[in-house]
Design a protein around this motif. Structure first.
Motif, PDB file in Angstrom:
ATOM      1  N   UNK A  48       0.842  -1.193   0.000  1.00 44.83           N
ATOM      2  CA  UNK A  48       0.000   0.000   0.000  1.00 44.83           C
ATOM      3  C   UNK A  48       0.880   1.247   0.000  1.00 44.83           C
ATOM      4  N   UNK A  49       0.392   2.352  -0.534  1.00 49.80           N
ATOM      5  CA  UNK A  49       1.202   3.571  -0.540  1.00 49.80           C
ATOM      6  C   UNK A  49       1.449   4.050   0.890  1.00 49.80           C
ATOM      7  N   UNK A  50       2.614   4.607   1.116  1.00 46.42           N
ATOM      8  CA  UNK A  50       2.990   5.086   2.430  1.00 46.42           C
ATOM      9  C   UNK A  50       2.392   6.471   2.672  1.00 46.42           C
ATOM     10  N   UNK A  51       1.896   6.696   3.888  1.00 51.17           N
ATOM     11  CA  UNK A  51       1.249   7.964   4.220  1.00 51.17           C
ATOM     12  C   UNK A  51       2.183   8.941   4.934  1.00 51.17           C
ATOM     13  N   UNK A  52       3.455   8.583   5.080  1.00 49.65           N
ATOM     14  CA  UNK A  52       4.384   9.469   5.776  1.00 49.65           C
ATOM     15  C   UNK A  52       5.552   9.830   4.863  1.00 49.65           C
ATOM     16  N   UNK A  53       6.328  10.828   5.281  1.00 53.51           N
ATOM     17  CA  UNK A  53       7.435  11.334   4.462  1.00 53.51           C
ATOM     18  C   UNK A  53       8.625  10.387   4.417  1.00 53.51           C
ATOM     19  N   UNK A  56      11.409   0.191   6.820  1.00 54.37           N
ATOM     20  CA  UNK A  56      11.116  -1.226   6.606  1.00 54.37           C
ATOM     21  C   UNK A  56      10.995  -1.893   7.976  1.00 54.37           C
ATOM     22  N   UNK A  57       9.755  -2.157   8.408  1.00 54.77           N
ATOM     23  CA  UNK A  57       9.514  -2.819   9.688  1.00 54.77           C
ATOM     24  C   UNK A  57       8.615  -4.017   9.471  1.00 54.77           C
ATOM     25  N   UNK A  58       8.807  -5.048  10.225  1.00 58.44           N
ATOM     26  CA  UNK A  58       7.964  -6.255  10.193  1.00 58.44           C
ATOM     27  C   UNK A  58       7.980  -6.972   8.841  1.00 58.44           C
ATOM     28  N   UNK A  59       7.745  -6.247   7.777  1.00 56.95           N
ATOM     29  CA  UNK A  59       7.707  -6.830   6.446  1.00 56.95           C
ATOM     30  C   UNK A  59       8.850  -6.227   5.624  1.00 56.95           C
ATOM     31  N   UNK A  60       9.871  -7.006   5.273  1.00 57.06           N
ATOM     32  CA  UNK A  60      11.017  -6.448   4.545  1.00 57.06           C
ATOM     33  C   UNK A  60      10.676  -6.013   3.115  1.00 57.06           C
ATOM     34  N   UNK A  61       9.487  -6.285   2.642  1.00 60.65           N
ATOM     35  CA  UNK A  61       9.109  -5.922   1.272  1.00 60.65           C
ATOM     36  C   UNK A  61       8.381  -4.580   1.200  1.00 60.65           C
ATOM     37  N   UNK A  62       7.728  -4.192   2.273  1.00 54.17           N
ATOM     38  CA  UNK A  62       6.919  -2.976   2.254  1.00 54.17           C
ATOM     39  C   UNK A  62       7.335  -2.043   3.396  1.00 54.17           C
ATOM     40  N   UNK A  63       7.471  -0.775   3.061  1.00 57.63           N
ATOM     41  CA  UNK A  63       7.812   0.226   4.072  1.00 57.63           C
ATOM     42  C   UNK A  63       6.559   0.677   4.808  1.00 57.63           C
ATOM     43  N   UNK A  64       6.713   0.968   6.112  1.00 55.46           N
ATOM     44  CA  UNK A  64       5.606   1.450   6.934  1.00 55.46           C
ATOM     45  C   UNK A  64       6.054   2.682   7.696  1.00 55.46           C
ATOM     46  N   UNK A  65       5.084   3.474   8.088  1.00 61.65           N
ATOM     47  CA  UNK A  65       5.393   4.657   8.889  1.00 61.65           C
ATOM     48  C   UNK A  65       5.794   4.222  10.297  1.00 61.65           C
ATOM     49  N   UNK A  66       6.669   4.997  10.898  1.00 60.14           N
ATOM     50  CA  UNK A  66       7.138   4.661  12.269  1.00 60.14           C
ATOM     51  C   UNK A  66       6.125   5.030  13.304  1.00 60.14           C
TER      52      UNK A  66
END
Length: 71
Positions: free
Chosen positions: A52-57, A61-71
């Motif tokens: 899914x698209x990231x909502x932060x600047x 890469x947390x929990x899932x090494x394929x998708x970036x997530x906001x901290x």
């Protein structure tokens, strides 16, 4: 008349059974965890994991090494 058994797929040097799925290994990178391949009647299909698209600047890469997530 007897039906033929589903065909296996060859990917690289390995054979996979019909309906079997795997993460491909690509030298020299190794196993590609963000890509999933599967065998359908002798044909190999592969797809990169959709993120899914990231909502932060500056996502991390947390929990899932394929998708970036906001901290």
């Amino acid at each position: 008349m007897q039906a033929d058994a589903p065909r296996a797929c060859r990917f690289g040097r390995r054979w996979y059974l019909n309906n079997e799925s795997w993460h491909p290994s690509v030298p020299p990178f190794g196993e590609m965890k963000c890509i999933l391949c599967w065998c359908v009647s002798g044909e190999t299909h592969c797809q990169r994991q959709e993120c899914p698209p990231s909502a932060c600047a500056s996502p991390a890469m947390r929990d899932n090494p394929c998708c970036a997530k906001c901290r």
